[in-house]
Design a protein around this motif. Structure first.
Motif, PDB file in Angstrom:
ATOM      1  N   LEU A   1      35.868  67.016   3.552  1.00  0.00           N
ATOM      2  CA  LEU A   1      36.471  67.757   4.663  1.00  0.00           C
ATOM      3  C   LEU A   1      35.750  67.463   5.977  1.00  0.00           C
ATOM      4  O   LEU A   1      36.387  67.268   7.020  1.00  0.00           O
ATOM      5  CB  LEU A   1      36.453  69.256   4.370  1.00  0.00           C
ATOM      6  N   ILE A   2      34.428  67.422   5.929  1.00  0.00           N
ATOM      7  CA  ILE A   2      33.649  67.114   7.133  1.00  0.00           C
ATOM      8  C   ILE A   2      33.946  65.695   7.607  1.00  0.00           C
ATOM      9  O   ILE A   2      34.150  65.455   8.798  1.00  0.00           O
ATOM     10  CB  ILE A   2      32.147  67.311   6.865  1.00  0.00           C
ATOM     11  N   ARG A   3      34.010  64.737   6.686  1.00  0.00           N
ATOM     12  CA  ARG A   3      34.316  63.344   7.029  1.00  0.00           C
ATOM     13  C   ARG A   3      35.695  63.250   7.694  1.00  0.00           C
ATOM     14  O   ARG A   3      35.871  62.578   8.701  1.00  0.00           O
ATOM     15  CB  ARG A   3      34.281  62.492   5.749  1.00  0.00           C
ATOM     16  N   ARG A   4      36.665  63.941   7.120  1.00  0.00           N
ATOM     17  CA  ARG A   4      38.021  63.902   7.692  1.00  0.00           C
ATOM     18  C   ARG A   4      38.058  64.526   9.077  1.00  0.00           C
ATOM     19  O   ARG A   4      38.793  64.072   9.948  1.00  0.00           O
ATOM     20  CB  ARG A   4      39.009  64.604   6.765  1.00  0.00           C
TER      21      ARG A   4
ATOM     22  N   ARG B   1      38.974  64.063  14.721  1.00  0.00           N
ATOM     23  CA  ARG B   1      38.636  64.993  15.806  1.00  0.00           C
ATOM     24  C   ARG B   1      39.250  64.594  17.144  1.00  0.00           C
ATOM     25  O   ARG B   1      39.621  65.444  17.928  1.00  0.00           O
ATOM     26  CB  ARG B   1      37.138  65.199  15.916  1.00  0.00           C
ATOM     27  N   GLY B   2      39.391  63.332  17.408  1.00  0.00           N
ATOM     28  CA  GLY B   2      39.976  62.896  18.662  1.00  0.00           C
ATOM     29  C   GLY B   2      41.488  63.024  18.701  1.00  0.00           C
ATOM     30  O   GLY B   2      42.090  63.092  19.765  1.00  0.00           O
TER      31      GLY B   2
ATOM     32  N   SER C   1      42.828  66.998  23.670  1.00  0.00           N
ATOM     33  CA  SER C   1      43.581  66.549  24.842  1.00  0.00           C
ATOM     34  C   SER C   1      42.680  65.841  25.851  1.00  0.00           C
ATOM     35  O   SER C   1      43.157  65.092  26.691  1.00  0.00           O
ATOM     36  CB  SER C   1      44.277  67.741  25.514  1.00  0.00           C
ATOM     37  N   ASP C   2      41.365  66.067  25.786  1.00  0.00           N
ATOM     38  CA  ASP C   2      40.433  65.412  26.696  1.00  0.00           C
ATOM     39  C   ASP C   2      40.125  63.986  26.262  1.00  0.00           C
ATOM     40  O   ASP C   2      39.495  63.230  26.992  1.00  0.00           O
ATOM     41  CB  ASP C   2      39.110  66.191  26.767  1.00  0.00           C
ATOM     42  N   ALA C   3      40.542  63.586  25.046  1.00  0.00           N
ATOM     43  CA  ALA C   3      40.212  62.254  24.505  1.00  0.00           C
ATOM     44  C   ALA C   3      41.005  61.155  25.194  1.00  0.00           C
ATOM     45  O   ALA C   3      40.621  60.009  25.159  1.00  0.00           O
ATOM     46  CB  ALA C   3      40.470  62.223  23.019  1.00  0.00           C
ATOM     47  N   ASN C   4      42.115  61.466  25.832  1.00  0.00           N
ATOM     48  CA  ASN C   4      42.954  60.429  26.460  1.00  0.00           C
ATOM     49  C   ASN C   4      42.556  60.170  27.873  1.00  0.00           C
ATOM     50  O   ASN C   4      42.204  60.790  28.680  1.00  0.00           O
ATOM     51  CB  ASN C   4      44.432  60.847  26.421  1.00  0.00           C
TER      52      ASN C   4
END
Length: 141
Positions: A125-128, A133-134, A138-141
């Motif tokens: 779950l942590i890996r996924r 996460r990106g 909305s700040d990732a773009n």
């Protein structure tokens, strides 16, 4: 109704809704029953026990004192023993007594079930979350 009677036909799989789930998709020759698997999940859900399982996964065999020094988390030694006993009871950790020349001491190590529950449970779950996460930020773009 036996487990065998609930087994899907060849080509069908668990979750297809076409067969009864008496044992909730466990194979007829399952090592454990559903309650035992759920007890393992319940045991690792405690933060102290989770950290113990993680530590044991990365180390061969350790004594409770070593765990106390490395994973202590503000717990006293009797509490470490309590958590180790719980993990042993559900089969995630194995306890072995060994004479190391200075007397008989207890050592703990992770079991195959412990490694599997950790790797395909919380760690997955942590890996996924890290992988995705990106995707929702909305700040990732």
């Amino acid at each position: 109704m036996s487990r065998m009677e609930t087994r899907p036909e060849d080509g069908d799989g668990p979750g297809n809704g076409e067969w009864e789930r008496e044992e909730w998709d466990l194979p007829p020759d399952s090592f454990l029953d559903l309650e035992e698997y759920l007890e393992m999940q319940k045991a690792i859900s405690d933060p102290a026990r989770y950290r113990i399982v993680v530590y044991l996964t990365d180390h061969d065999e350790v004594t409770p004192s070593e765990l106390y020094e490395q994973v202590g988390m503000g717990l006293d030694k009797s509490t470490i023993h309590y958590h180790l006993d719980k993990l042993v009871d559900v089969g995630l950790v194995e306890k072995r007594a060994r004479n190391d020349g200075n007397g008989i001491h207890c050592y703990y190590r992770i079991t195959t079930f412990g490694k599997t529950i950790l790797e395909h449970g919380v760690r997955e779950l942590i890996r996924r979350e890290w992988e995705t996460r990106g995707a929702y930020n909305s700040d990732a773009n």
